[in-house]
Scaffold this motif. Structure first.
Motif, PDB file in Angstrom:
ATOM      1  N   ASN A   1       0.845  -1.196   0.000  1.00  0.00           N
ATOM      2  CA  ASN A   1       0.000   0.000   0.000  1.00  0.00           C
ATOM      3  C   ASN A   1       0.880   1.246   0.000  1.00  0.00           C
ATOM      4  OD1 ASN A   1      -3.166   0.430   0.598  1.00  0.00           O
ATOM      5  ND2 ASN A   1      -1.991   2.183   1.358  1.00  0.00           N
ATOM      6  N   LEU A   2       0.565   2.174  -0.889  1.00  0.00           N
ATOM      7  CA  LEU A   2       1.309   3.430  -0.976  1.00  0.00           C
ATOM      8  C   LEU A   2       1.108   4.275   0.282  1.00  0.00           C
ATOM      9  CD1 LEU A   2       0.245   4.254  -4.616  1.00  0.00           C
ATOM     10  CD2 LEU A   2       2.579   3.661  -3.931  1.00  0.00           C
ATOM     11  N   TYR A   3       2.103   5.072   0.607  1.00  0.00           N
ATOM     12  CA  TYR A   3       1.997   5.962   1.767  1.00  0.00           C
ATOM     13  C   TYR A   3       0.786   6.879   1.648  1.00  0.00           C
ATOM     14  CZ  TYR A   3       2.784  10.254   4.391  1.00  0.00           C
ATOM     15  OH  TYR A   3       2.614  11.369   5.188  1.00  0.00           O
ATOM     16  N   ASN A   4       0.560   7.438   0.461  1.00  0.00           N
ATOM     17  CA  ASN A   4      -0.500   8.435   0.286  1.00  0.00           C
ATOM     18  C   ASN A   4      -1.861   7.831  -0.026  1.00  0.00           C
ATOM     19  OD1 ASN A   4       0.168  11.195   0.762  1.00  0.00           O
ATOM     20  ND2 ASN A   4       1.621  11.102  -0.943  1.00  0.00           N
ATOM     21  N   ASP A   5      -1.942   6.508  -0.117  1.00  0.00           N
ATOM     22  CA  ASP A   5      -3.209   5.873  -0.486  1.00  0.00           C
ATOM     23  C   ASP A   5      -3.905   5.374   0.780  1.00  0.00           C
ATOM     24  OD1 ASP A   5      -5.301   4.709  -1.740  1.00  0.00           O
ATOM     25  OD2 ASP A   5      -4.142   3.277  -2.910  1.00  0.00           O
TER      26      ASP A   5
ATOM     27  N   ILE B   1      -8.712   2.266   2.715  1.00  0.00           N
ATOM     28  CA  ILE B   1      -7.521   1.492   2.381  1.00  0.00           C
ATOM     29  C   ILE B   1      -7.819   0.592   1.178  1.00  0.00           C
ATOM     30  CG2 ILE B   1      -5.938  -0.298   3.195  1.00  0.00           C
ATOM     31  CD1 ILE B   1      -5.482   2.353   4.572  1.00  0.00           C
ATOM     32  N   SER B   2      -6.952   0.634   0.178  1.00  0.00           N
ATOM     33  CA  SER B   2      -7.153  -0.209  -1.009  1.00  0.00           C
ATOM     34  C   SER B   2      -5.792  -0.670  -1.517  1.00  0.00           C
ATOM     35  CB  SER B   2      -7.909   0.551  -2.102  1.00  0.00           C
ATOM     36  OG  SER B   2      -7.322   1.818  -2.327  1.00  0.00           O
ATOM     37  N   PRO B   3      -5.192  -1.647  -0.849  1.00  0.00           N
ATOM     38  CA  PRO B   3      -3.837  -2.079  -1.213  1.00  0.00           C
ATOM     39  C   PRO B   3      -3.788  -2.817  -2.541  1.00  0.00           C
ATOM     40  CG  PRO B   3      -4.763  -3.541   0.436  1.00  0.00           C
ATOM     41  CD  PRO B   3      -5.736  -2.413   0.282  1.00  0.00           C
ATOM     42  N   LEU B   4      -2.596  -2.849  -3.120  1.00  0.00           N
ATOM     43  CA  LEU B   4      -2.344  -3.665  -4.297  1.00  0.00           C
ATOM     44  C   LEU B   4      -2.075  -5.091  -3.837  1.00  0.00           C
ATOM     45  CD1 LEU B   4      -0.201  -0.980  -6.009  1.00  0.00           C
ATOM     46  CD2 LEU B   4      -2.101  -2.105  -7.171  1.00  0.00           C
ATOM     47  N   TYR B   5      -2.756  -6.028  -4.452  1.00  0.00           N
ATOM     48  CA  TYR B   5      -2.762  -7.420  -3.984  1.00  0.00           C
ATOM     49  C   TYR B   5      -2.075  -8.313  -5.005  1.00  0.00           C
ATOM     50  CZ  TYR B   5      -4.895 -12.051  -3.236  1.00  0.00           C
ATOM     51  OH  TYR B   5      -5.118 -13.390  -3.066  1.00  0.00           O
ATOM     52  N   ILE B   6      -1.074  -9.086  -4.533  1.00  0.00           N
ATOM     53  CA  ILE B   6      -0.375 -10.068  -5.369  1.00  0.00           C
ATOM     54  C   ILE B   6      -0.844 -11.461  -4.943  1.00  0.00           C
ATOM     55  CG2 ILE B   6       1.868 -11.014  -6.050  1.00  0.00           C
ATOM     56  CD1 ILE B   6       3.134  -8.349  -5.262  1.00  0.00           C
TER      57      ILE B   6
END
Length: 386
Positions: free
Chosen positions: A65-69, A73-78
């Motif tokens: 998850n980006l600092y500014n995002d 919360i909407s993290p990038l998921y691998i």
């Protein structure tokens, strides 16, 4: 299909595999949990997605998850489409051979190391950083904030034989009690780090988070119990702890355990740490991890207090994008546990350049050249492996 994967992935040659995966544009993550020896390695055959699902709804995988995002919360998921554990390959049952074959063909066609990302060289001078600290201290004394965490970076040219895997092995050895990881998202570069700061840990038994602040260089032959902390460092750590307690209050969670503060060390650096724990046998709280993630990120340890005012000030003063630095990352739903860490003590690799990040907590008692020295210590903690 599994035999073909084992041959193509060459499990004994992780250094070459990471370079091939980067060149092929596939997302992957490698990590080692604190106080363990096992290294986990996952590869995604699908494009990473930005998700707003609850953590418990995600399949086994890794998030960044980006600092500014934040908010929501909407993290990038691998997703863990392929797992490499020791000398074994595991394939998610939902992955078909029609997805594996193009992946293998792409890897086999990569003959040499390539670089997709342009080099980013910028100055981030000592004098500029110290002048920003002075201005921040003035604003703190005027009542705009209690604390602000200002960061900076150094860009370092890498030798042609630099290996993310070798760097990872070195930090694992020197930082046994840190969360060590390599992660790659197409278009985002390779991120490598050894984070000392747990953001949240959640399983069927308990929820955990920590307050970590204050930094000192470990003197030779000095024991942890002999470390002396200044009023500024103690108060800085107390601000982070109070922020966590306030987050518990916002969701009306009153039964939790607090341990500390105590002095801990990560390599050559020492910090103050307070642990917070919620025992699910004592209190049941649905989706506690998701609610606390929304409230905690970005933590006051990487942003400041109050968070909203501090975040606006940081975005104006720093004049660069932190990207994943001071965001969070970690595995989700491994052995029914999710463990997310603040992305600290990290580097970003682009082309033949490593960008090394560090920040310092600024309060009204801050002395600019001492805060700059703190960032130099933190940057050196990563530079030594280059």
């Amino acid at each position: 299909m599994k035999d073909q994967l084992e041959i193509s992935l060459r499990l004994k040659y992780r250094k070459d595999l990471i370079e091939k995966l980067e060149a092929s544009g596939h997302a992957f993550a490698v990590w080692r949990m604190p106080e363990t020896d096992q290294v986990r390695f996952i590869i995604s055959l699908r494009s990473p997605i930005q998700t707003r699902k609850n953590l418990s709804e995600l399949s086994k995988g890794f998030v960044l998850n980006l600092y500014n995002d934040n908010h929501p919360i909407s993290p990038l998921y691998i997703p863990a489409d392929i797992e490499l554990i020791d000398d074994e390959v595991r394939i998610d049952p939902r992955i078909s051979s029609s997805m594996v074959e193009p992946f293998l063909n792409k890897l086999s066609n990569i003959r040499k190391r390539t670089h997709k990302y342009p080099s980013l060289i910028r100055e981030n001078t000592r004098n500029t950083y110290e002048s920003k600290i002075r201005l921040t201290v003035d604003n703190i004394r005027d009542g705009w904030f209690e604390k602000v965490v200002l960061s900076r970076f150094e860009d370092i040219k890498l030798s042609d034989d630099f290996s993310p895997w070798t760097f990872f092995e070195r930090i694992c050895k020197v930082y046994p009690n840190a969360f060590c990881s390599i992660s790659h998202l197409p278009g985002k570069g390779i991120w490598i780090g050894a984070s000392p700061e747990l953001l949240i840990a959640d399983n069927n038994n308990r929820f955990q988070t920590i307050a970590l602040a204050g930094t000192k260089l470990m003197e030779k032959n000095r024991k942890l119990k002999e470390m002396a902390w200044t009023h500024k460092e103690i108060e800085e750590q107390a601000l982070v702890s109070r922020h966590i307690v306030n987050c518990f209050k916002k969701i009306r969670l009153r039964k939790f355990h607090e341990y500390g503060p105590k002095t801990i060390n990560f390599g050559l650096l020492a910090h103050l740490k307070t642990e917070f724990e919620v025992d699910y046998h004592e209190v049941r709280f649905d989706h506690l991890a998701d609610q606390m993630l929304e409230l905690l990120h970005p933590t006051s340890a990487v942003c400041g207090m109050p968070v909203g005012n501090a975040k606006s000030w940081i975005n104006e003063m720093e004049e660069y994008d932190r990207e994943f630095y001071a965001g969070f990352l970690g595995p989700v739903n491994y052995h029914e546990s999710t463990d997310l860490f603040v992305n600290l003590r990290c580097i970003k690799v682009q082309n033949n350049t490593a960008r090394v990040y560090a920040g310092a907590g600024i309060t009204e008692e801050s002395i600019p050249h001492k805060e700059r020295k703190e960032t130099e210590m933190k940057i050196q903690a990563m530079k030594q492996f280059l």
